[in-house]
Design an enzyme around this catalytic site. Structure first.
Site, short mmCIF file in Angstrom:
data_model
loop_
_atom_site.label_atom_id
_atom_site.label_comp_id
_atom_site.label_asym_id
_atom_site.label_seq_id
_atom_site.Cartn_x
_atom_site.Cartn_y
_atom_site.Cartn_z
CG HIS A 43 -2.08 -0.96 1.06
ND1 HIS A 43 -2.87 -1.02 -0.05
CD2 HIS A 43 -2.56 -1.90 1.91
CE1 HIS A 43 -3.79 -1.95 0.09
NE2 HIS A 43 -3.62 -2.52 1.28
CB ALA A 44 0.14 4.84 -0.34
CD GLU A 45 3.07 6.66 2.31
OE1 GLU A 45 3.86 7.36 1.68
OE2 GLU A 45 1.85 6.58 2.06
CB THR A 46 3.65 -0.31 5.85
OG1 THR A 46 2.99 -0.98 4.77
CG2 THR A 46 3.53 -1.16 7.11
CG HIS A 76 -2.55 7.43 4.33
ND1 HIS A 76 -1.39 7.70 3.62
CD2 HIS A 76 -2.72 6.08 4.26
CE1 HIS A 76 -0.90 6.57 3.15
NE2 HIS A 76 -1.68 5.58 3.52
#
Length: 270
Positions: A43-46, A76
């Site tokens: 995903h975009a960030e973890t 987010h």
């Protein structure tokens, strides 16, 4: 180790921006392990966070990784991490995160929303760089550097319809800033519940289009507050998933308010 996928800046599953969240027992593991987990989550960030000793300036340490690199600031995934801490009972009340961007505070409200206290991005007006219009597919009316924490080129476009219709060349956008480009315009009809729209393209960190970007709103908030004459606004990030971010400009700090929903919870066997 428990791992969760949380949709942030939304009140329903499968909208907003998904982030992986891991609550670690102690110190951060090796960077290559963190990066591999983020790549697996994809995903975009973890977000990776662990508790800090009592009595310090922060309660938890926090780092963020995209599938390809560590980033200096992520809204987010911070919202997602705070949501997990509060819903699991790991932390009560406001939580102070120690990060590469300083101490960031996440404060829960009775209605279930969480407000993040982030540094306001310093905006520096620029001439629109040559080639941006062609790479983006639209002619900007203004351009701004957003400073080192955000690392984007912010461009204002003529209207909401232009932002919604963008079909850029992600690879071409990567030459104009550290992370990518924020495209924005004033809302066509504020009665729909938002004051401005945006879309965010971050090819340099492996994200062609980010669904909902908290950090970008630390630049969007001062930009649109100056344009619209109000400190408290709501932004719609018009990605396919969409999400709403309530912004409050407070001088050198920007408040970002939204909700989050845990969608997946399981065990990490690595």
């Amino acid at each position: 180790m428990r791992i969760r996928i949380v949709d942030a800046f939304t009140d329903r599953p499968f909208a907003g921006n998904p982030a992986g969240v891991l609550l670690l027992d102690d110190v951060f593991p090796a960077d290559d392990w963190l990066q591999n987990v983020a790549m697996e989550v994809n995903h975009a960030e973890t977000a990776f966070t662990h508790r800090l000793p009592e009595g310090g300036e922060a309660d938890w340490a926090l780092r963020w990784f995209t599938p390809v690199t560590e980033v200096a600031m992520c809204g987010h995934a911070t919202l997602a991490a705070a949501h997990v801490l509060h819903t699991t009972g790991a932390h009560q009340g406001p939580v102070r995160f120690a990060t590469r961007s300083g101490v960031l505070i996440a404060t829960p409200a009775e209605d279930g929303s969480i407000t993040l206290d982030f540094p306001t991005a310093p905006l520096t007006p620029l001439q629109v760089p040559p080639g941006v219009a062609e790479a983006l597919g639209a002619e900007p009316v203004a351009a701004f550097d957003t400073g080192p924490n955000v690392g984007d080129l912010l461009v204002e476009l003529a209207d909401e319809k232009t932002v919604l219709g963008l079909a850029p060349d992600p690879k071409a956008l990567g030459t104009y800033s550290t992370r990518g480009i924020i495209a924005t315009a004033r809302a066509e009809d504020p009665s729909l519940g938002y004051d401005f729209v945006s879309r965010c393209f971050f090819p340099n960190v492996g994200i062609d289009e980010d669904p909902v970007t908290g950090s970008a709103h630390t630049a969007l908030a001062p930009h649109w507050s100056a344009r619209l004459g109000r400190d408290d606004l709501t932004g719609l990030q018009a990605s396919r998933r969409t999400g709403l971010v309530r912004t409050g400009l407070r001088g050198d700090r920007t408040l970002l308010t939204g909700r989050a929903v845990t969608v997946v919870e399981g065990d990490l066997h690595a």
